[in-house]
Design a protein around this motif. Structure first.
Motif, PDB file in Angstrom:
ATOM      1  N   ALA A   1      -4.360   6.514   4.025  1.00 47.01           N
ATOM      2  CA  ALA A   1      -3.157   6.049   3.338  1.00 47.01           C
ATOM      3  C   ALA A   1      -2.547   4.786   4.069  1.00 47.01           C
ATOM      4  CB  ALA A   1      -2.087   7.252   3.736  1.00 47.01           C
ATOM      5  N   VAL A   2      -1.734   3.919   3.238  1.00 47.42           N
ATOM      6  CA  VAL A   2      -1.268   2.960   3.797  1.00 47.42           C
ATOM      7  C   VAL A   2       0.274   3.333   3.764  1.00 47.42           C
ATOM      8  CG1 VAL A   2      -1.032   1.952   1.168  1.00 47.42           C
ATOM      9  CG2 VAL A   2      -0.665   0.425   3.184  1.00 47.42           C
ATOM     10  N   THR A   3       0.870   2.834   5.015  1.00 49.74           N
ATOM     11  CA  THR A   3       2.400   3.196   5.318  1.00 49.74           C
ATOM     12  C   THR A   3       3.167   1.959   4.718  1.00 49.74           C
ATOM     13  OG1 THR A   3       3.956   3.855   6.865  1.00 49.74           O
ATOM     14  CG2 THR A   3       2.230   2.447   7.448  1.00 49.74           C
TER      15      THR A   3
ATOM     16  N   GLU B   1       4.320  -2.097   9.004  1.00 49.14           N
ATOM     17  CA  GLU B   1       3.932  -1.561   7.592  1.00 49.14           C
ATOM     18  C   GLU B   1       2.636  -2.188   6.836  1.00 49.14           C
ATOM     19  OE1 GLU B   1       8.430  -2.440   7.976  1.00 49.14           O
ATOM     20  OE2 GLU B   1       6.586  -3.437   8.832  1.00 49.14           O
ATOM     21  N   GLY B   2       2.145  -1.758   6.009  1.00 50.77           N
ATOM     22  CA  GLY B   2       0.545  -1.868   5.649  1.00 50.77           C
ATOM     23  C   GLY B   2      -0.425  -1.513   6.353  1.00 50.77           C
ATOM     24  N   SER B   3      -0.195  -0.896   7.502  1.00 52.66           N
ATOM     25  CA  SER B   3      -1.450  -0.266   8.233  1.00 52.66           C
ATOM     26  C   SER B   3      -1.916   0.828   7.555  1.00 52.66           C
ATOM     27  CB  SER B   3      -0.670   0.308   9.596  1.00 52.66           C
ATOM     28  OG  SER B   3      -0.297  -0.864  10.279  1.00 52.66           O
ATOM     29  N   VAL B   4      -3.153   0.861   7.575  1.00 55.55           N
ATOM     30  CA  VAL B   4      -4.354   2.027   6.937  1.00 55.55           C
ATOM     31  C   VAL B   4      -4.742   2.682   8.109  1.00 55.55           C
ATOM     32  CG1 VAL B   4      -6.114   2.120   5.598  1.00 55.55           C
ATOM     33  CG2 VAL B   4      -4.644   0.198   5.001  1.00 55.55           C
TER      34      VAL B   4
ATOM     35  N   LEU C   1      -6.313   7.619  13.631  1.00 56.84           N
ATOM     36  CA  LEU C   1      -7.301   6.531  13.930  1.00 56.84           C
ATOM     37  C   LEU C   1      -8.712   6.987  13.372  1.00 56.84           C
ATOM     38  CD1 LEU C   1      -5.998   5.264  17.303  1.00 56.84           C
ATOM     39  CD2 LEU C   1      -5.400   4.601  15.029  1.00 56.84           C
ATOM     40  N   GLY C   2      -9.462   6.161  12.973  1.00 61.99           N
ATOM     41  CA  GLY C   2     -11.098   6.160  12.456  1.00 61.99           C
ATOM     42  C   GLY C   2     -11.660   4.910  12.302  1.00 61.99           C
ATOM     43  N   GLU C   3     -12.863   5.126  11.640  1.00 65.24           N
ATOM     44  CA  GLU C   3     -13.535   3.721  11.472  1.00 65.24           C
ATOM     45  C   GLU C   3     -13.062   3.000  10.677  1.00 65.24           C
ATOM     46  OE1 GLU C   3     -17.509   4.886  10.820  1.00 65.24           O
ATOM     47  OE2 GLU C   3     -17.964   5.973  12.603  1.00 65.24           O
ATOM     48  N   GLN C   4     -12.345   3.386   9.758  1.00 65.81           N
ATOM     49  CA  GLN C   4     -11.644   2.681   8.547  1.00 65.81           C
ATOM     50  C   GLN C   4     -10.343   2.214   8.595  1.00 65.81           C
ATOM     51  OE1 GLN C   4     -13.050   5.207   4.953  1.00 65.81           O
ATOM     52  NE2 GLN C   4     -13.860   3.239   4.129  1.00 65.81           N
ATOM     53  N   SER C   5      -9.742   2.829   9.897  1.00 65.05           N
ATOM     54  CA  SER C   5      -8.235   2.502   9.990  1.00 65.05           C
ATOM     55  C   SER C   5      -8.191   0.938  10.286  1.00 65.05           C
ATOM     56  CB  SER C   5      -7.712   3.189  11.485  1.00 65.05           C
ATOM     57  OG  SER C   5      -7.978   4.616  11.136  1.00 65.05           O
ATOM     58  N   ALA C   6      -7.042   0.462   9.827  1.00 64.71           N
ATOM     59  CA  ALA C   6      -6.833  -0.936  10.064  1.00 64.71           C
ATOM     60  C   ALA C   6      -5.253  -1.129  10.358  1.00 64.71           C
ATOM     61  CB  ALA C   6      -7.180  -1.890   9.045  1.00 64.71           C
ATOM     62  N   TYR C   7      -4.787  -1.609  11.460  1.00 64.26           N
ATOM     63  CA  TYR C   7      -3.135  -1.561  11.813  1.00 64.26           C
ATOM     64  C   TYR C   7      -2.909  -2.567  12.683  1.00 64.26           C
ATOM     65  CZ  TYR C   7      -5.116   0.524  16.069  1.00 64.26           C
ATOM     66  OH  TYR C   7      -5.623   0.863  17.253  1.00 64.26           O
ATOM     67  N   GLU C   8      -1.505  -2.925  12.506  1.00 60.22           N
ATOM     68  CA  GLU C   8      -1.132  -3.768  13.623  1.00 60.22           C
ATOM     69  C   GLU C   8       0.139  -2.752  14.245  1.00 60.22           C
ATOM     70  OE1 GLU C   8       0.272  -7.270  11.669  1.00 60.22           O
ATOM     71  OE2 GLU C   8      -1.647  -8.055  11.432  1.00 60.22           O
ATOM     72  N   LEU C   9       0.635  -3.246  15.540  1.00 60.35           N
ATOM     73  CA  LEU C   9       1.516  -2.833  16.186  1.00 60.35           C
ATOM     74  C   LEU C   9       2.747  -3.664  16.385  1.00 60.35           C
ATOM     75  CD1 LEU C   9      -0.326  -0.777  19.243  1.00 60.35           C
ATOM     76  CD2 LEU C   9       0.426   0.055  17.156  1.00 60.35           C
TER      77      LEU C   9
END
Length: 340
Positions: A240-242, A291-294, A258-266
């Protein structure tokens, strides 16, 4: 599967000043984070319905649980006429023949591109040299989206401060965002029908008082427009994208995201408290997913929490708790292995 939300457009009546952390008045954001929007809404809710109603009816509807929440709100993003722009997902995008620098420069994607992305379809942006991308169909339909068109304009206004003792003057600069005609901000809301009349009233009052900085000078005022927004989401997506900031409830929930396909910024969130009890107190800082983190999708669709950021210093005298909105606004997204 079609999901319906309440779409709220904020048609600007004045420039906005949305301060950035760590910088004075010289810099401004160009969109409104969900926690800022929520804090402003709570302040207005107290004025309209009283603190007891806020604490006993509204805030309990926001708290997440196994049964879900009666209220979710996204951050507020730009729109231009009837084209809505969403945050670019931080995962690799299924787009071909795009320079990595242009992809990094992009911040917002149009509604049609967003709809294609969440279903894992390959996208072909019409223009790749802007911070916002449109589909070719949207580019052809809206002639105003040429190289000279800008949704907003950032300007610096010189101001003068006077020393209280010596009356010496000092020039500083105040940054503001002015939206072009037909442009503004929008956000999505998922709320129970019982809350909608009071919610719309509170948003109208917020439009009169303004949002962001320098409201006493008329900044941040807007006229709200309410409508229905329907989004077809994939049923089999595992991510999901938030569309809002997100703060996990505990370590277990964080681990599940969190997983192998997660992509996020803090992003670090702090700032001053806007309360009748005292405006010279700072909230406790906290880190959130931007926002936009997957991230991995939760089973019940609920993510995040209200973060208690009440100052704990002995000199702080508050009669109420202070919360930071960290509940996610997840939209399921299908990821593809190929992409840039």
């Amino acid at each position: 599967m079609d999901v319906s939300y309440l779409l709220v457009r904020l048609q600007p009546l004045a420039p906005f000043h949305l301060g950035k952390r760590g910088i004075g008045l010289e810099e401004t954001e160009t969109f409104v984070h969900a926690d800022t929007l929520f804090s402003a809404l709570c302040n207005v809710w107290v004025r309209c319905f009283g603190r007891d109603d806020l604490e006993n009816r509204f805030l309990p509807s926001v708290e997440t649980s196994e049964n879900g929440s009666l209220f979710q709100i996204s951050s507020a993003y730009p729109y231009a006429n009837d084209v809505l722009f969403f945050p670019k997902p931080l995962s690799p995008l299924p787009v071909q023949n795009v320079d990595s620098k242009k992809l990094k420069h992009c911040r917002f994607i149009s509604e049609q591109i967003f709809r294609d992305l969440i279903h894992g379809r390959e996208i072909v942006p019409a223009s790749q040299d802007r911070i916002f991308w449109l589909s070719q169909a949207e580019q052809d339909t809206h002639a105003q989206f040429d190289d000279q068109f800008h949704i907003w304009q950032e300007t610096e206004v010189p101001r003068v401060s006077l020393d209280r003792v010596t009356q010496a003057s000092n020039i500083f600069y105040f940054s503001q965002v002015t939206f072009a005609e037909g442009c503004g901000l929008f956000f999505l809301v998922n709320l129970d029908a019982s809350l909608r009349p009071d919610f719309e009233m509170a948003i109208r009052v917020l439009g009169d008082t303004g949002i962001g900085g320098d409201r006493t000078a008329g900044y941040g005022q807007f006229e709200p427009q309410f409508s229905k927004f329907t989004l077809n989401i994939p049923d089999n997506a595992s991510q999901a994208v938030t569309l809002s900031l997100l703060s996990p409830r505990n370590r277990a929930e964080l681990s599940n995201y969190l997983g192998e396909q997660s992509a996020y910024e803090l992003i670090r969130r702090d700032g001053w408290i806007d309360s009748p009890d005292g405006r010279n107190y700072r909230r406790r800082a906290c880190l959130m997913f931007a926002e936009g983190s997957v991230i991995n999708r939760s089973e019940n669709g609920m993510m995040g929490r209200l973060v208690d950021v009440t100052p704990t210093a002995p000199e702080v005298q508050l009669t109420h708790s202070v919360y930071r909105y960290g509940i996610g606004f997840p939209v399921p997204i299908c990821l593809r292995e190929e992409g840039v």
